[in-house]
Design an enzyme around this catalytic site. Structure first.
Site, PDB file in Angstrom:
ATOM      1  N   ASP A  70       0.842  -1.205   0.000  1.00 59.95           N
ATOM      2  CA  ASP A  70       0.000   0.000   0.000  1.00 59.95           C
ATOM      3  C   ASP A  70       0.871   1.247   0.000  1.00 59.95           C
ATOM      4  O   ASP A  70       2.106   1.165   0.108  1.00 59.95           O
ATOM      5  CB  ASP A  70      -0.973  -0.025   1.194  1.00 59.95           C
ATOM      6  CG  ASP A  70      -0.284  -0.319   2.516  1.00 59.95           C
ATOM      7  OD1 ASP A  70       0.959  -0.342   2.558  1.00 59.95           O
ATOM      8  OD2 ASP A  70      -0.987  -0.535   3.516  1.00 59.95           O
ATOM      9  N   ASN A 139      -7.508  -0.292  14.253  1.00 61.58           N
ATOM     10  CA  ASN A 139      -8.933  -0.319  13.898  1.00 61.58           C
ATOM     11  C   ASN A 139      -9.276  -1.550  13.059  1.00 61.58           C
ATOM     12  O   ASN A 139     -10.374  -1.643  12.532  1.00 61.58           O
ATOM     13  CB  ASN A 139      -9.326   0.969  13.158  1.00 61.58           C
ATOM     14  CG  ASN A 139      -8.676   1.076  11.777  1.00 61.58           C
ATOM     15  OD1 ASN A 139      -7.907   0.200  11.379  1.00 61.58           O
ATOM     16  ND2 ASN A 139      -8.989   2.131  11.046  1.00 61.58           N
ATOM     17  N   HIS A 141      -7.701  -2.524  10.266  1.00 59.31           N
ATOM     18  CA  HIS A 141      -7.426  -2.471   8.825  1.00 59.31           C
ATOM     19  C   HIS A 141      -6.296  -3.427   8.443  1.00 59.31           C
ATOM     20  O   HIS A 141      -5.440  -3.760   9.254  1.00 59.31           O
ATOM     21  CB  HIS A 141      -7.172  -1.036   8.325  1.00 59.31           C
ATOM     22  CG  HIS A 141      -5.893  -0.407   8.748  1.00 59.31           C
ATOM     23  ND1 HIS A 141      -5.749   0.964   8.894  1.00 59.31           N
ATOM     24  CD2 HIS A 141      -4.666  -0.906   9.034  1.00 59.31           C
ATOM     25  CE1 HIS A 141      -4.516   1.249   9.235  1.00 59.31           C
ATOM     26  NE2 HIS A 141      -3.836   0.131   9.337  1.00 59.31           N
ATOM     27  N   GLU A 146      -9.880  -0.130   4.958  1.00 54.81           N
ATOM     28  CA  GLU A 146     -10.397   0.438   6.197  1.00 54.81           C
ATOM     29  C   GLU A 146     -11.767  -0.159   6.560  1.00 54.81           C
ATOM     30  O   GLU A 146     -12.539  -0.539   5.667  1.00 54.81           O
ATOM     31  CB  GLU A 146     -10.557   1.949   6.031  1.00 54.81           C
ATOM     32  CG  GLU A 146      -9.240   2.690   5.834  1.00 54.81           C
ATOM     33  CD  GLU A 146      -8.508   2.971   7.138  1.00 54.81           C
ATOM     34  OE1 GLU A 146      -8.338   2.047   7.955  1.00 54.81           O
ATOM     35  OE2 GLU A 146      -8.091   4.127   7.330  1.00 54.81           O
TER      36      GLU A 146
HETATM   37  C1  F6R Z   1       1.384  -0.504   6.154  1.00 52.42           C
HETATM   38  C2  F6R Z   1       0.132  -1.265   6.340  1.00 52.42           C
HETATM   39  C3  F6R Z   1      -0.691  -1.040   7.562  1.00 52.42           C
HETATM   40  C4  F6R Z   1       0.084  -1.417   8.834  1.00 52.42           C
HETATM   41  C5  F6R Z   1      -0.775  -1.199  10.072  1.00 52.42           C
HETATM   42  C6  F6R Z   1       0.008  -1.470  11.345  1.00 52.42           C
HETATM   43  O1  F6R Z   1       1.977  -0.848   4.938  1.00 52.42           O
HETATM   44  O2  F6R Z   1      -0.241  -2.041   5.509  1.00 52.42           O
HETATM   45  O3  F6R Z   1      -1.870  -1.795   7.478  1.00 52.42           O
HETATM   46  O4  F6R Z   1       0.462  -2.770   8.744  1.00 52.42           O
HETATM   47  O5  F6R Z   1      -1.239   0.120  10.116  1.00 52.42           O
HETATM   48  O6  F6R Z   1       1.076  -0.576  11.431  1.00 52.42           O
HETATM   49  P1  F6R Z   1       2.187  -0.748  12.548  1.00 52.42           P
HETATM   50  O7  F6R Z   1       2.923  -1.998  12.262  1.00 52.42           O
HETATM   51  O8  F6R Z   1       3.090   0.464  12.379  1.00 52.42           O
HETATM   52  O9  F6R Z   1       1.479  -0.774  13.855  1.00 52.42           O
END
Ligand code: F6R
Length: 242
Positions: A70, A139, A141, A146
């Site tokens: 992403d 959340n 995701h 989302e």
């Molecule tokens: C980033 C992504 C997001 C993260 C998620 C957790 O490329 O795909 O879904 O994996 O926001 O982020 P961290 O690991 O920083 O808590």
């Protein structure tokens, strides 16, 4: 209740070592493995450990291909907070993976639909994802899919929730992006294997919700219940109480 059984590791370090071991064992089976890579804090140590493996055995990653999961939309690609900058710093640069073995969303693509179509075509040409490495948002995701009433199935431009816009990666962005480009649940679920990493006390609540949840777009990670080959690695901090 669920087939998604977490493998609980004592520490985040142990979790990262187990993740790196899994990646290396899949690479030995398929040296041209297509790895779809999440960014963020959770997988960073795993990527660092891959560099240790590379130093010990430089040929190991000669054919591995990488797809960026992403990207923050409209943040300049050179900005240190992009997923691109992260992957260049933690994975692509250290392992010597150049443009011929890598694809990722362009954060400044003028036409987001065309950009998503380009990534989907690249992915189809490459024969699909071998291993998809995921983190989970607080959340629920996955990538930037989302929570909401519905989920676009394929790669798309996602409107970011406020809590996602507060992601630490964006701390230095003068204007926090409102949208992200992300693979959709269809591309993620078509991966041959999925590795979900969950670490830290901050993820305890969402991990508990995930394990107990039915499949619902209100919690995108719950779609992982549908996949036959998910490895869920977490540390004790995240698992406590689960
Ligand atoms: C980033 C992504 C997001 C993260 C998620 C957790 O490329 O795909 O879904 O994996 O926001 O982020 P961290 O690991 O920083 O808590």
């Amino acid at each position: 209740m669920t087939d998604l059984q977490p493998v609980v590791c004592d520490t985040a370090e142990a979790m990262s070592r187990q993740a790196a071991d899994l990646i290396v064992s899949l690479l030995r089976e398929d040296p041209s493995l297509l790895l779809c890579a999440a960014t963020g804090s959770t997988p960073t140590r795993t990527y660092e450990l891959l560099l240790e493996r590379y130093r010990a055995e430089p040929g190991l990653f000669d054919r591995m291909r990488v797809l960026k999961l992403d990207e923050w939309y409209e943040l300049e690609m050179e900005h240190p907070g992009t997923c691109e900058a992260y992957l260049q710093r933690h994975l692509l640069g250290p392992l010597g993976i150049g443009a011929e073995r890598y694809a990722g969303f362009d954060s400044r693509a003028p036409d987001s639909d065309a950009e998503c179509a380009r990534i989907r075509t690249w992915l189809a040409d490459q024969g699909g994802i071998g291993l998809c490495i995921l983190g989970i948002g607080r959340n629920g995701h996955l990538g930037l899919n989302e929570p909401g009433e519905s989920l676009p199935p394929h790669a798309h431009l996602a409107e970011l929730r406020e809590e996602t816009r507060r992601h630490p990666m964006l701390v230095d962005a003068s204007e926090r992006p409102r949208h992200g480009l992300t693979l959709g649940m269809a591309e993620i679920l078509q991966s041959r294997r999925i590795l979900l990493l969950v670490s830290g006390a901050g993820k305890r609540e969402i991990l508990a919700r995930l394990l107990a949840s039915p499949v619902t777009t209100a919690l995108p990670a719950s779609f992982l219940h549908l996949h036959p080959a998910v490895t869920l690695l977490c540390d004790r901090e995240a698992a406590r109480g689960n």
